[in-house]
Design a protein around this motif. Structure first.
Motif, PDB file in Angstrom:
ATOM      1  N   PHE A  45     -16.046 -32.563 -33.301  1.00 51.76           N
ATOM      2  CA  PHE A  45     -14.678 -32.193 -33.084  1.00 51.76           C
ATOM      3  C   PHE A  45     -14.321 -31.580 -31.611  1.00 51.76           C
ATOM      4  O   PHE A  45     -13.712 -32.197 -30.832  1.00 51.76           O
ATOM      5  CB  PHE A  45     -14.239 -31.172 -34.136  1.00 51.76           C
ATOM      6  CG  PHE A  45     -12.797 -30.887 -33.957  1.00 51.76           C
ATOM      7  CD1 PHE A  45     -11.627 -31.611 -34.455  1.00 51.76           C
ATOM      8  CD2 PHE A  45     -12.400 -29.896 -33.033  1.00 51.76           C
ATOM      9  CE1 PHE A  45     -10.316 -31.345 -34.323  1.00 51.76           C
ATOM     10  CE2 PHE A  45     -11.196 -29.638 -32.980  1.00 51.76           C
ATOM     11  CZ  PHE A  45     -10.099 -30.372 -33.601  1.00 51.76           C
ATOM     12  N   LYS A 104     -12.242 -32.060 -41.974  1.00 52.29           N
ATOM     13  CA  LYS A 104     -11.998 -32.855 -40.922  1.00 52.29           C
ATOM     14  C   LYS A 104     -12.563 -34.284 -40.789  1.00 52.29           C
ATOM     15  O   LYS A 104     -12.308 -35.408 -40.037  1.00 52.29           O
ATOM     16  CB  LYS A 104     -12.189 -32.323 -39.632  1.00 52.29           C
ATOM     17  CG  LYS A 104     -11.419 -30.758 -39.204  1.00 52.29           C
ATOM     18  CD  LYS A 104      -9.880 -30.913 -39.806  1.00 52.29           C
ATOM     19  CE  LYS A 104      -9.145 -31.691 -38.535  1.00 52.29           C
ATOM     20  NZ  LYS A 104      -7.688 -31.789 -38.705  1.00 52.29           N
ATOM     21  N   ASN A 143     -12.584 -33.410 -28.121  1.00 52.42           N
ATOM     22  CA  ASN A 143     -11.414 -32.801 -28.055  1.00 52.42           C
ATOM     23  C   ASN A 143     -11.635 -32.020 -26.739  1.00 52.42           C
ATOM     24  O   ASN A 143     -10.498 -31.288 -26.049  1.00 52.42           O
ATOM     25  CB  ASN A 143     -10.863 -31.903 -29.080  1.00 52.42           C
ATOM     26  CG  ASN A 143     -10.130 -32.510 -30.180  1.00 52.42           C
ATOM     27  OD1 ASN A 143      -9.131 -33.111 -30.117  1.00 52.42           O
ATOM     28  ND2 ASN A 143     -11.072 -32.858 -31.390  1.00 52.42           N
ATOM     29  N   ARG A 146      -7.119 -24.469 -39.073  1.00 47.42           N
ATOM     30  CA  ARG A 146      -6.144 -24.811 -38.046  1.00 47.42           C
ATOM     31  C   ARG A 146      -6.691 -23.719 -36.765  1.00 47.42           C
ATOM     32  O   ARG A 146      -6.555 -24.103 -35.637  1.00 47.42           O
ATOM     33  CB  ARG A 146      -4.608 -24.537 -38.323  1.00 47.42           C
ATOM     34  CG  ARG A 146      -3.896 -24.669 -37.087  1.00 47.42           C
ATOM     35  CD  ARG A 146      -2.435 -24.826 -37.480  1.00 47.42           C
ATOM     36  NE  ARG A 146      -1.890 -23.816 -38.252  1.00 47.42           N
ATOM     37  CZ  ARG A 146      -1.142 -22.853 -37.812  1.00 47.42           C
ATOM     38  NH1 ARG A 146      -0.982 -22.585 -36.378  1.00 47.42           N
ATOM     39  NH2 ARG A 146      -0.538 -21.997 -38.578  1.00 47.42           N
ATOM     40  N   GLU A 200      -9.964 -25.025 -35.356  1.00 51.60           N
ATOM     41  CA  GLU A 200      -9.711 -26.141 -34.201  1.00 51.60           C
ATOM     42  C   GLU A 200      -9.416 -25.717 -32.788  1.00 51.60           C
ATOM     43  O   GLU A 200      -9.718 -26.002 -31.723  1.00 51.60           O
ATOM     44  CB  GLU A 200      -8.581 -27.192 -34.695  1.00 51.60           C
ATOM     45  CG  GLU A 200      -8.921 -27.952 -35.761  1.00 51.60           C
ATOM     46  CD  GLU A 200      -7.824 -28.687 -36.440  1.00 51.60           C
ATOM     47  OE1 GLU A 200      -7.826 -29.858 -36.698  1.00 51.60           O
ATOM     48  OE2 GLU A 200      -6.586 -28.164 -36.532  1.00 51.60           O
TER      49      GLU A 200
END
Length: 258
Positions: free
Chosen positions: A254, A247, A258, A211, A214
């Protein structure tokens, strides 16, 4: 950033409830009457928890014997969203919604609220209050099924564990360290985590690291090596392989999407 007060008295719908912060929750202990919004009127049932969106004036009509009026900032709410990524959680404050707690669940919620009030008065740090708020919202919105069967003492232990995890997840990996912080044996800690989270410590640590990864990938331009170092991975390859395994996409991919 957060305000919690007990409210009571006779209310008329010509006067709106004031709130210090934009996101609001009304937790009814004992009342009769209505919560009134442009979208309609809602019964003030004992044990009913209202999740009120940022937009919308709140008025009450009737007698409130005891209720809790909680408001907080988007900054504190963000921790809840980080820990609860499902659609139901994201939509909790999009429009007025409510949950009805049974008498035992409501008593636990009231105990948590009274403790939260003491923590606010004691001027606890923001990260701790964010963890407390996230626990309270998860419980009162019935988003964490495993929490509903825990006692108040066990819920407090969940909060303690989250606070320790939040402070040390980047640098500490051993069960013994977290068990010591919780005042438990390693065996008892593992048993408690299974009951409270349906996961073991390595899984909880890994989920928290991913987390955080990310967030770093989305909000910084740090290199993979730097992110790996921040998160306590010995090598960048170890971080990137762990991230892809979790993920389903590489850390680089990623970041791009994003």
């Amino acid at each position: 950033m957060i305000q919690l007060e007990n409210i009571k008295g006779n209310f008329k719908r010509d006067k709106a409830l004031n709130a210090e912060h934009p996101i609001r929750v009304l937790i009814v202990k004992e009342a009769s009457g209505l919560l009134c919004m442009n979208s309609g009127d809602y019964v003030l049932s004992p044990g009913r928890v209202f999740f009120i969106p940022e937009e919308g004036i709140i008025r009450l009509e009737g007698e409130v014997i005891s209720a809790y009026w909680l408001s907080f900032s988007s900054l504190l709410y963000s921790e809840f969203l980080l820990q609860h990524r499902d659609v139901q959680s994201r939509n909790l404050f999009m429009a007025l919604s409510f949950k009805d707690l049974n008498s035992m669940q409501a008593q636990k919620a009231f105990s948590l609220l009274e403790q939260l009030k003491r923590e606010i008065i004691a001027k606890r740090d923001i990260s701790y209050l964010a963890q407390y708020l996230s626990l309270l919202l998860g419980f009162s919105a019935v988003l964490n099924a495993e929490l509903m069967d825990l006692s108040v003492d066990e819920l407090q232990q969940v909060l303690r564990f989250r606070a320790i995890l939040e402070q040390y997840f980047k640098i500490e990996r051993s069960t013994e360290f977290y068990a010591s912080g919780m005042g438990m044996s390693s065996r008892k800690l593992n048993s408690f985590l299974k009951k409270a989270f349906a996961k073991n410590l390595p899984d909880l640590l890994f989920a928290r690291l991913i987390r955080e990864a990310e967030e770093l990938l989305i909000h910084t331009d740090y290199s993979m090596s730097m992110i790996a170092e921040i998160l306590g991975f010995e090598q960048a390859n170890s971080f990137t392989s762990s991230f892809k395994r979790s993920k389903g996409v590489s850390a680089v991919e990623f970041r791009k999407i994003n």
